[in-house]
Write an enzyme that holds these catalytic residues in place. Structure first.
Site, PDB file in Angstrom:
ATOM      1  CD  GLU A  90     -29.473  11.045  15.800  1.00  0.00           C
ATOM      2  OE1 GLU A  90     -28.526  10.694  16.660  1.00  0.00           O
ATOM      3  OE2 GLU A  90     -29.539  12.051  15.027  1.00  0.00           O
ATOM      4  CD  GLU A  93     -22.834  15.575  12.349  1.00  0.00           C
ATOM      5  OE1 GLU A  93     -23.036  15.806  13.714  1.00  0.00           O
ATOM      6  OE2 GLU A  93     -23.662  14.801  11.786  1.00  0.00           O
ATOM      7  CG  ASP A 108     -25.601   9.464  12.826  1.00  0.00           C
ATOM      8  OD1 ASP A 108     -25.322   8.956  13.859  1.00  0.00           O
ATOM      9  OD2 ASP A 108     -26.102  10.759  12.559  1.00  0.00           O
TER      10      ASP A 108
END
Ligand SMILES: *[C@@H]1O[C@H](CO)[C@@H](O)[C@H](O)[C@H]1NC(C)=O
Ligand SMILES: *[C@@H]1O[C@H](CO)[C@@H](O)[C@H](O)[C@H]1NC(C)=O
Ligand SMILES: *[C@@H]1O[C@H](CO)[C@@H](O)[C@H](O)[C@H]1NC(C)=O
Ligand SMILES: *[C@@H]1O[C@H](CO)[C@@H](O)[C@H](O)[C@H]1NC(C)=O
Ligand SMILES: *[C@@H]1O[C@H](CO)[C@@H](O)[C@H](O)[C@H]1NC(C)=O
Ligand SMILES: *[C@@H]1O[C@H](CO)[C@@H](O)[C@H](O)[C@H]1NC(C)=O
Ligand SMILES: *[C@@H]1O[C@H](CO)[C@@H](O)[C@H](O)[C@H]1NC(C)=O
Ligand SMILES: *[C@@H]1O[C@H](CO)[C@@H](O)[C@H](O)[C@H]1NC(C)=O
Ligand SMILES: CC(=O)N[C@H]1CO[C@H](CO)[C@@H](O)[C@@H]1O
Length: 842
Positions: free
Chosen positions: A404, A296, A376
């Protein structure tokens, strides 16, 4: 004077229930329970050094017993003839003349015996003894005075926390205030919260923490920060918690001024060696480094055509002489060139593709840290197949306490049942039992010295630590799971609840049942059948936004179109991901007939009408039914909590009620968005005719308004009827009014009156609702102050929310009127009102 004392006493009580003490409250047991406790009258700690975990254990025992039982025990450091609570290491105990027939203790393990009127808390090391003291206190706090004598050892040596705290004091995926570690590019100098955090971590047997974000800022390596890091380590060491840091791979260049960060360049190697040596001067027992490289946008060794293992080993060699380790994240994937038009492209393949051939290339103090699933932190993922490929490389699992993708602590989602799907999974490597928790992560299956757990945790300055009192069960359970991956989710929850809220059976049962249903409910009202969470993947990862998943290179695709949905990850026709598992597992995932329903869409692209193995229902009808069921479960949470009024202290009761009410409303936002979106994509209507039909709603765009204009939302499916209203100006009052229809629709009676609106940041619009001219209540769009989720500026799936007024008497012809005042960017956006008869969730 009397008044002041009284005031102080009240304050003291209130402060005790703000959540700061979490599960370590040491609340007094009722007198009749206390009377059953027969404990020794002295505490003997076999180390008198104040920084020793043994000494700390003595202080903690004294404090705990005083709170729980109301007895003040002396602490001494000399053994005596009379029975005592003795705390020490095996070595110290033996040296003091103690005799112990203890089963073998491993590093950090302990022996606890409460037999024969004495208490022995003996650790393999000092940390273990401290863990034993917390275990004993946990028993006492739960009124458990059973005589016990047992030894317990950790399942794995690595039981760490990863904080994603930024140097400026913000926290990536932080939903509970600013960092307790950093401010203005410096480590803070006030160690109070850090010490309190270390105490919590010690009580759940966490032995290491990486304090800064994996997207690392090299300024953590400044001279001043190194000194302050030493202070953090000094603060946490008495609690047995070692400190580590995340590194930025490019630091030699961006921070050190070198022209390169090539891991093979001598200057780069010397730079890191020098930095590492300096760090160990300040923190002689530093746990090590955590590295996110070539992921990323983060720099890494691939920039110089070096392998990931070349990069990891450079750090490993630097920390090796100091006994440190390197946690190297396997979260490496190409987020730029993946192409959805290519049926074979698959981000899920990346970790195995990158690491498979490096298995014999890592130094022995490198631990590859693998997220539980291949993408993820999704609401449902299969276990990462990389666990099956690293036979020679040490490995650890990365779990998440931060939520998250999982409701950002504004939704109650108790995570251990999710973790269990991964930890109990048997990879069948070479056709032999290879259960991730008990075989792989223990190091036993492949004979590894290093293995274990890391959890991303986002505690912040908020007194509740995680922003939500109930979310703390996830942190508590994480420590217990890392110690023993076979721990039962509900049993842990019940222990946590007794410690946090006391042992009222109704409180226990309500929290246990709500929490146990919370992850299944969340999965129901977000993404089903392994399709992933369906949140906004290019934004805050919070509210619904299913279309954000496709048509971009992030690789979290659903491939939904008019014909079907799901990723074809088969070997015969798809991306080949299923083939990354050992043969028995791969064979099961290769066919929809042998893939568990909950992972169907992870592995297969199927028509909307594909029948599920379990229920025989179609995929699309399951989507609808699950969403309605999940929202209904969430709608019951605040009612169930409400029944505990008076049994939980006011502050924690109200703060929890507020979040559960919010969740119930947001679950309906989710339900409607996902159902409307896929009804449109698939063209298949809901057999039960609920989707798109809302007989109890009155749309704002159909109300009589002054000062409002009709607009829409992005994405469209987060508004009822695809239209909303917002004020024309930013500062002039506006009104929306409607008359309850005459006729059969709303016979006079009691209704719950819900108002759906959008709460943005950069503004606090105010609202007041009237029934026939009489005010029912007021509210302000101030969720930005009250909830910790990532806020947005738009009318979207994150800002969509509801308020509910319960039991309002309404009938045909009544006038409902909402008066609003916009502020800043918040243009008092309204979606609809709903008049809900008892039992109706809509
Ligand atoms: C006492 O504790 C200190 C600090 O943890 C440690 O260095 C020392 O070795 C301990 N002493 C004994 C005899 O265990
Ligand atoms: C009391 O604690 C011991 C040790 O943790 C445990 O084995 C036992 O199940 C507990 N008893 C009850 C009634 O919870
Ligand atoms: C340090 O932090 C604690 C907890 O937040 C606070 O109560 C205390 O006042 C602070 N101390 C100083 C010197 O600022
Ligand atoms: C890396 O290798 C590729 C081809 O193998 C080459 O084009 C590129 O220049 C190399 N990059 C560096 C920094 O050596
Ligand atoms: C904790 O967070 C909640 C909501 O985010 C907020 O209402 C409260 O004021 C915060 N408390 C502290 C002490 O930060
Ligand atoms: C096989 O893959 C192709 C795309 O390459 C896809 O169009 C087709 O539907 C798949 N066949 C089956 C039976 O899933
Ligand atoms: C989830 O949805 C399924 C399917 O509709 C339903 O059977 C189940 O009870 C739901 N569970 C929860 C907790 O909402
Ligand atoms: C007024 O609201 C609009 C959005 O509707 C926003 O773009 C603008 O910045 C707002 N003005 C002020 C002064 O906040
Ligand atoms: C509101 C919306 O996006 N509606 C879509 C429903 O699906 C058709 C295609 O089948 C689209 O053309 C619409 O835009």
């Amino acid at each position: 004077m009397r008044g002041l004392l009284l005031l102080l006493a009240t304050l003291g009580h209130a402060a005790a229930e703000d959540g700061l003490n979490a599960w370590l409250r040491y609340a007094p047991l009722p007198n009749d329970v206390r009377d059953q406790a027969h404990i020794p009258s002295t505490i003997v700690t076999l180390n008198s050094t104040e920084t020793s975990p043994i000494y700390v254990a003595g202080q903690e025992l004294q404090k705990g017993i005083e709170g729980i039982l109301g007895q003040t025990l002396d602490v001494t450091h000399e053994t005596s003839e009379s029975p005592s609570i003795i705390v020490g290491t095996i070595d110290a105990f033996t040296a003091a003349g103690g005799e112990l027939a203890v089963p073998e203790l491993e590093e950090d393990g302990f022996w606890l015996s409460t037999k024969d009127g004495a208490v022995e808390i003996i650790g393999q090391n000092e940390r273990g003894a401290l863990y034993g003291a917390f275990e004993y206190l946990s028993m006492l706090a739960q009124g458990n005075f059973t005589e016990v004598a047992y030894a317990t050892n950790p399942s794995a040596p690595i039981r760490w926390i990863n904080q994603w705290d930024n140097m400026d004091g913000t926290i990536e995926r932080g939903y509970a205030g600013l960092s307790i570690f950093f401010k203005d590019n410096l480590i803070v100098s006030n160690m109070t919260r850090i010490s309190e955090y270390a105490r919590l971590l010690a009580s759940i047997r966490v032995n290491g923490i990486v304090i800064n974000n994996v997207n690392a800022n090299p300024v953590i390596l400044s001279d001043e920060n190194m000194v302050r890091l030493g202070k953090i380590a000094d603060t946490m060491r008495p609690w047995g918690v070692k400190v580590g840091i995340s590194l930025n791979f490019a630091s030699p260049q961006t921070f050190g001024g070198l022209s390169t960060f090539d891991p093979f360049d001598e200057r780069v190697i010397a730079w890191w060696t020098d930095i590492t040596d300096k760090l160990y001067e300040h923190v002689p027992d530093m746990a090590g480094y955590l590295v996110k490289a070539n992921s990323e946008g983060q720099p890494g060794p691939l920039t110089y055509n070096r392998t990931l293992s070349d990069g990891a080993n450079m750090f490993a060699k630097a920390v090796k002489p100091h006994g440190g380790i390197v946690m190297f994240r396997a979260f490496v994937y190409d987020s730029v060139n993946l192409n959805e038009n290519n049926w074979k492209d698959d981000r899920a393949n990346a970790a195995v593709d990158f690491f498979r051939d490096l298995d014999d290339k890592f130094d022995d103090n490198v631990v590859v840290q693998i997220k539980y699933g291949p993408i993820d932190f999704q609401v449902r993922e299969p276990a990462s197949p990389l666990f099956a490929h690293l036979r020679q490389t040490a490995s650890a699992i990365e779990l998440q306490v931060a939520q998250e993708y999982l409701g950002q602590q504004c939704h109650l989602v108790y995570l251990p049942p999710l973790w269990k799907t991964i930890l109990d999974f048997d990879l069948r490597v070479d056709g032999e039992p290879s259960v991730i928790g008990t075989d792989v992560l223990t190091g036993k299956r492949f004979n590894k010295r290093l293995s274990g757990y890391a959890a991303v945790v986002n505690v912040g300055l908020n007194a509740t630590w995680l922003g939500s009192h109930l979310a703390m069960s996830n942190l508590y359970a994480y420590g217990r799971v890392a110690w023993d991956p076979t721990s039962d989710p509900e049993a842990m929850l019940r222990d946590w609840t007794r410690l946090t809220f006391g042992d009222d059976p109704d409180v226990l049962d309500t929290i246990a049942s709500m929490s146990m249903e919370s992850w299944p409910a969340y999965e129901n009202y977000t993404g089903n059948l392994g399709v992933q969470t369906l949140t906004d993947i290019t934004g805050p990862h919070y509210g619904p936004n299913p279309q954000s998943m496709d048509n971009n290179p992030w690789g979290q695709w659903t491939r939904a179109d008019a014909n079907g949905i799901g990723m074809d990850r088969t070997v015969w026709n798809g991306t080949g991901y299923a083939g990354q598992y050992p043969p028995e597992v791969a064979a099961a995932f290769e066919s929809p007939d042998t893939t568990p329903d909950e992972l169907l869409l992870w592995f297969h692209h199927v028509p909307w009408t594909h029948a599920l193995r379990g229920s025989g229902q179609s995929v699309i009808q399951h989507f609808y039914d699950a969403h309605y069921a999940g929202a209904e479960t969430a709608a019951a949470f605040p009612r169930r909590w409400e029944a505990l009024r008076g049994r939980v202290d006011d502050r924690r009761f109200e703060e929890t009620l507020f979040r559960l009410e919010y969740q119930a409303g947001h679950a309906i936002v989710w339900r409607d968005a996902i159902c409307d979106f896929y009804a449109n994509v698939s063209g298949v209507p809901d057999e039960r005719r609920r989707v798109g039909a809302h007989p109890f709603r009155i749309e704002a765009e159909h109300m009589q308004t002054t000062g409002y204009r009709v607009t829409g939302t992005t994405p469209w499916e987060v508004s009822s009827g695809q239209r909303i209203v917002q004020t024309v100006g930013n500062s002039t009052a506006a009104v929306a009014e409607t008359r309850v229809p005459e006729g059969e629709a709303f016979p006079r009676g009691q209704y719950d009156l819900a108002v759906a609106y959008y709460d943005l940041y950069e503004g606090k619009a105010s609202y007041e609702i009237f029934l026939n001219g009489e005010s029912l209540g007021k509210w302000v769009g101030d969720l930005e102050d009250r909830l910790g989720y990532t806020l947005t500026r738009g009318m979207d799936g994150h800002s969509a929310t509801r308020v509910t007024f319960r039991g309002v008497e309404v009938g045909p012809g009544d006038v409902i009127r909402i008066e609003t005042l916009p502020q800043g960017r918040e243009t008092a956006p309204l979606d609809y009102i709903a008049l809900l008869p008892p039992g109706v969730v809509d």
